[in-house]
Structure formats: C-alpha cells, structure tokens
Write a protein that holds these residues in place. Structure first.
Motif, PDB file in Angstrom:
ATOM      1  N   LEU A   3      37.168 105.216  37.434  1.00  0.00           N
ATOM      2  CA  LEU A   3      36.809 103.810  36.928  1.00  0.00           C
ATOM      3  C   LEU A   3      36.004 103.000  37.883  1.00  0.00           C
ATOM      4  O   LEU A   3      35.166 102.207  37.517  1.00  0.00           O
ATOM      5  CB  LEU A   3      38.080 103.018  37.178  1.00  0.00           C
ATOM      6  CG  LEU A   3      39.152 103.411  35.865  1.00  0.00           C
ATOM      7  CD1 LEU A   3      40.369 102.631  36.036  1.00  0.00           C
ATOM      8  CD2 LEU A   3      38.410 102.971  34.484  1.00  0.00           C
ATOM      9  N   SER A   4      35.753 103.394  39.306  1.00  0.00           N
ATOM     10  CA  SER A   4      34.792 102.794  40.351  1.00  0.00           C
ATOM     11  C   SER A   4      33.272 103.334  39.855  1.00  0.00           C
ATOM     12  O   SER A   4      32.636 102.675  40.529  1.00  0.00           O
ATOM     13  CB  SER A   4      35.241 103.396  41.587  1.00  0.00           C
ATOM     14  OG  SER A   4      34.682 104.500  41.906  1.00  0.00           O
ATOM     15  N   GLN A   5      33.019 103.943  39.115  1.00  0.00           N
ATOM     16  CA  GLN A   5      31.907 104.758  38.653  1.00  0.00           C
ATOM     17  C   GLN A   5      31.383 104.329  37.316  1.00  0.00           C
ATOM     18  O   GLN A   5      31.928 103.929  36.345  1.00  0.00           O
ATOM     19  CB  GLN A   5      31.620 106.165  38.844  1.00  0.00           C
ATOM     20  CG  GLN A   5      32.102 106.874  40.054  1.00  0.00           C
ATOM     21  CD  GLN A   5      31.985 108.272  40.072  1.00  0.00           C
ATOM     22  OE1 GLN A   5      31.344 108.824  39.323  1.00  0.00           O
ATOM     23  NE2 GLN A   5      32.601 109.036  41.238  1.00  0.00           N
ATOM     24  N   GLU A   6      29.919 104.312  37.230  1.00  0.00           N
ATOM     25  CA  GLU A   6      29.393 104.039  35.677  1.00  0.00           C
ATOM     26  C   GLU A   6      30.061 104.448  34.746  1.00  0.00           C
ATOM     27  O   GLU A   6      30.182 105.915  34.954  1.00  0.00           O
ATOM     28  CB  GLU A   6      27.963 104.241  35.786  1.00  0.00           C
ATOM     29  CG  GLU A   6      27.165 102.868  36.270  1.00  0.00           C
ATOM     30  CD  GLU A   6      25.672 102.998  36.473  1.00  0.00           C
ATOM     31  OE1 GLU A   6      25.083 103.577  35.349  1.00  0.00           O
ATOM     32  OE2 GLU A   6      25.010 102.724  37.395  1.00  0.00           O
ATOM     33  N   VAL A   7      30.291 103.960  33.564  1.00  0.00           N
ATOM     34  CA  VAL A   7      30.710 104.579  32.364  1.00  0.00           C
ATOM     35  C   VAL A   7      32.366 104.508  32.642  1.00  0.00           C
ATOM     36  O   VAL A   7      33.012 103.886  31.821  1.00  0.00           O
ATOM     37  CB  VAL A   7      30.345 106.123  31.862  1.00  0.00           C
ATOM     38  CG1 VAL A   7      31.287 106.392  30.685  1.00  0.00           C
ATOM     39  CG2 VAL A   7      28.927 106.169  31.834  1.00  0.00           C
ATOM     40  N   GLY A   8      32.832 105.123  33.575  1.00  0.00           N
ATOM     41  CA  GLY A   8      34.538 104.845  34.064  1.00  0.00           C
ATOM     42  C   GLY A   8      35.293 105.609  32.813  1.00  0.00           C
ATOM     43  O   GLY A   8      36.330 104.915  32.488  1.00  0.00           O
ATOM     44  N   LEU A   9      35.033 106.938  32.307  1.00  0.00           N
ATOM     45  CA  LEU A   9      35.753 107.431  31.245  1.00  0.00           C
ATOM     46  C   LEU A   9      37.181 107.754  31.669  1.00  0.00           C
ATOM     47  O   LEU A   9      37.975 107.793  30.824  1.00  0.00           O
ATOM     48  CB  LEU A   9      34.918 108.833  30.867  1.00  0.00           C
ATOM     49  CG  LEU A   9      35.185 109.262  29.546  1.00  0.00           C
ATOM     50  CD1 LEU A   9      35.054 108.431  28.561  1.00  0.00           C
ATOM     51  CD2 LEU A   9      34.809 110.804  29.317  1.00  0.00           C
ATOM     52  N   ALA A  10      37.443 107.866  32.929  1.00  0.00           N
ATOM     53  CA  ALA A  10      38.935 108.046  33.315  1.00  0.00           C
ATOM     54  C   ALA A  10      39.777 109.041  32.854  1.00  0.00           C
ATOM     55  O   ALA A  10      40.627 108.820  32.065  1.00  0.00           O
ATOM     56  CB  ALA A  10      39.485 106.563  33.312  1.00  0.00           C
ATOM     57  N   LEU A  11      39.079 110.333  32.726  1.00  0.00           N
ATOM     58  CA  LEU A  11      39.738 111.253  32.067  1.00  0.00           C
ATOM     59  C   LEU A  11      41.312 111.575  32.820  1.00  0.00           C
ATOM     60  O   LEU A  11      42.319 111.897  32.073  1.00  0.00           O
ATOM     61  CB  LEU A  11      39.213 112.845  32.377  1.00  0.00           C
ATOM     62  CG  LEU A  11      38.093 112.845  31.474  1.00  0.00           C
ATOM     63  CD1 LEU A  11      37.356 114.314  31.759  1.00  0.00           C
ATOM     64  CD2 LEU A  11      38.097 112.639  30.088  1.00  0.00           C
ATOM     65  N   GLY A  12      41.296 111.208  33.994  1.00  0.00           N
ATOM     66  CA  GLY A  12      42.520 111.629  34.869  1.00  0.00           C
ATOM     67  C   GLY A  12      42.879 112.975  35.130  1.00  0.00           C
ATOM     68  O   GLY A  12      42.140 113.959  34.418  1.00  0.00           O
ATOM     69  N   ALA A  13      43.922 113.268  36.132  1.00  0.00           N
ATOM     70  CA  ALA A  13      44.020 114.733  36.371  1.00  0.00           C
ATOM     71  C   ALA A  13      44.547 115.644  35.467  1.00  0.00           C
ATOM     72  O   ALA A  13      44.572 116.767  35.587  1.00  0.00           O
ATOM     73  CB  ALA A  13      44.703 114.845  37.711  1.00  0.00           C
ATOM     74  N   GLN A  14      45.023 114.889  34.272  1.00  0.00           N
ATOM     75  CA  GLN A  14      45.901 115.427  33.406  1.00  0.00           C
ATOM     76  C   GLN A  14      45.147 115.580  32.131  1.00  0.00           C
ATOM     77  O   GLN A  14      45.810 115.220  30.789  1.00  0.00           O
ATOM     78  CB  GLN A  14      47.206 114.917  33.071  1.00  0.00           C
ATOM     79  CG  GLN A  14      48.100 115.008  34.580  1.00  0.00           C
ATOM     80  CD  GLN A  14      48.256 116.524  34.762  1.00  0.00           C
ATOM     81  OE1 GLN A  14      47.692 116.761  35.605  1.00  0.00           O
ATOM     82  NE2 GLN A  14      49.612 117.062  34.370  1.00  0.00           N
TER      83      GLN A  14
END
Ligand SMILES: C[S@@+](CC[C@H](N)C(=O)[O-])C[C@H]1O[C@@H](n2cnc3c(N)ncnc32)[C@H](O)[C@@H]1O
Length: 261
Positions: A216-227
C-alpha cells in the motif's frame, strides 16, 4: 537445532526477531492504516530486515539448490555452464549468495529498492567470498537494469510490491526468450479456509503488519498480501505477459512457481 543451528530449517530465532520487529513497529503501522496508508519495507526497524533474512535463509539453504532449481526445466544445466541471473527484491542477498556459491560459472545481479538492505547484501557477499560474480543494485522491480537474463528470481517479495503486474512486465522485457522466471511465494491456498492452519495464522499476522502495508505504501498498491495463493499469482503473471505458469515445488512455508514467456 531450533535455537542454535542457524542452518537448520527448524531454526526459530529469525521468526522471533521479525515478529518482535513487527510488534515494535505496530503503533506506526496502525497510525498509517487509520489514514488508509501503508508503511514501506524501508521504514521498519532493522529487526524486521534482519529477522526476515534469518527466518527465510535456512529454508533456502535446505531447498533452493537441492530441490527448487532442479525442478525447473533446463535451468541447472545453464547455471553450471554459465548463466546471467537477476535476483529481484533480494533483501540481504541470502538467496543470491547461495546460488553464487553453488554455480561459480554464473553471474548474479541482486536488486532491491531498499538501500539499507543492499548495503548489507554487499557486505554479506564479500564475507561469503562471492563478490567476484555477484553485484547488487538499488532498484525497484519495475526498473532494475540489464537484459538478456537466463533466469530471474523473486523470493518472498512479489506480493510485497505495490505494482506486481508492472514488475512482471519488466521481468518479461529483461528475460531471454527462452529464459525462466522463478517465483517463490509464501505457501497459501486460494481460499481463506485453506489457510486456517498454524502457518496460515502466522502468515496472516505478518501479512497484516508487513506485506499489505508495504504494498500500500507504493504506487498502485495492489496489496496481494502474503496469502495471495496460486490462482492470484497466476493471474498477475499472465496479465504481465507470460504464457506458461506451473507450480514446481512446495514446502510448508513456500510455493515455487516456474514462469516462462
Ligand atoms: C519479505 S522481504 C524478502 C527479502 C529477500 N528476498 C528474502 O527472501 O530474504 C521483501 C523484499 O522485497 C523488497 N521490495 C518490496 N517492494 C519492492 C519493489 N517494488 N521493488 C524491489 N524490491 C521491493 C523489500 O525491500 C524487501 O527486501
């Protein structure tokens, strides 16, 4: 083994160290989350960076050269002859150095956007005696330099990136036509209920405190998460322009994918 043998896959202090670092950083993570923001990997205390290295390295030592690379089509033969490899999101360079020790005829370029991690990786490669065939650069996954790579690797970092699809496109553009992209990701099923087990519980905790805020801190912030799971990772790499994707290995902690143009 669990407390004193840093090379054993059962070694636990790295896990404790990254957990402790995550707890120390929790007030800042929560404060950012209230505003809808993330906290970048580079903003964490060093226990997160060093704990990550000490947690993952024993698994890489046990499996990377002995099992994961041989599971890829035609890759070990190339590494033995002399290949050019990009290890992207390499952190402290544990994986880069293990591969360099095993394949002295090949050249390795480790990269990470976090300058402090690259500084440590350079020191580690000097200590390991592989600095002649390893170089490191501070670069994002969508911007590392070089082309014509035989192999691109990403260890436990694709899901941390803000724009993993952009990273996939860059890998595609820097890889040889017959090259291979190896992705190592945390072991996770595609459905929440597949992850309701001890490893899933720990990883959802790390995902909430480290991986999702990092993205989330980066551009786009897709936030797939570890799982993210296999289906989601497949979707990312196919959207990024790759045609072939298969799971080649697995441990309780990691899934290993072979991706080809
Ligand atoms: C969980 S750590 C894994 C580090 C290392 N690959 C390992 O297995 O020990 C994730 C790494 O991804 C890096 N990273 C996150 N986003 C990145 C990006 N967009 N480009 C390059 N590196 C990135 C972080 O700086 C961090 O070193």
């Amino acid at each position: 083994m669990a407390l004193t043998d840093e090379s054993s896959p059962a070694y636990l202090p790295g896990f404790f160290q990254i957990a402790l670092g995550s707890v120390i950083d929790t007030p800042r993570i929560v404060e950012k989350a209230r505003g809808g923001d993330g906290l970048g990997w580079h903003e964490h205390v060093n226990d997160v960076h060093e704990g990550c290295e000490r947690f993952f390295r024993p698994g890489y030592s046990a499996h990377l050269v002995a099992e994961w690379l041989p599971a890829l089509e035609d890759v070990v033969e190339r590494l033995e002859r002399g290949a050019v490899v990009a290890d992207v999101g390499c952190g402290h360079g544990a994986s880069t150095i293990l591969m360099a020790l095993a394949f002295p005829n090949s050249r390795f370029v480790g990269s990470d956007y976090h300058d402090g991690s690259i500084e440590t990786a350079r020191r580690r490669s000097g200590e390991a005696g592989v600095a002649d065939r390893v170089s490191f650069q501070i670069a994002s996954a969508a911007g590392y330099s070089g082309s014509g790579y035989d192999l691109v690797t990403m260890f436990d970092c694709l899901h941390d990136m803000g724009d993993p699809v952009g990273a996939a496109r860059h890998v595609r553009s820097t890889l040889k036509r017959d090259g291979t992209w190896m992705i190592v990701e945390p072991n996770a099923g595609d459905r929440v209920e597949d992850n309701l087990n001890p490893v899933g519980r720990a990883y959802y905790g790390f995902s909430t405190l480290l991986c999702t805020p990092a993205s989330l801190s980066q551009e786009v912030g897709l936030a797939l998460g570890a799982q993210a799971g296999e289906a989601r990772i497949r979707d990312v790499v196919e959207t990024g322009g790759f045609a072939r994707f298969r799971r080649v290995a697995e441990t309780p902690f990691n899934l290993v994918f072979e991706v080809r143009p």
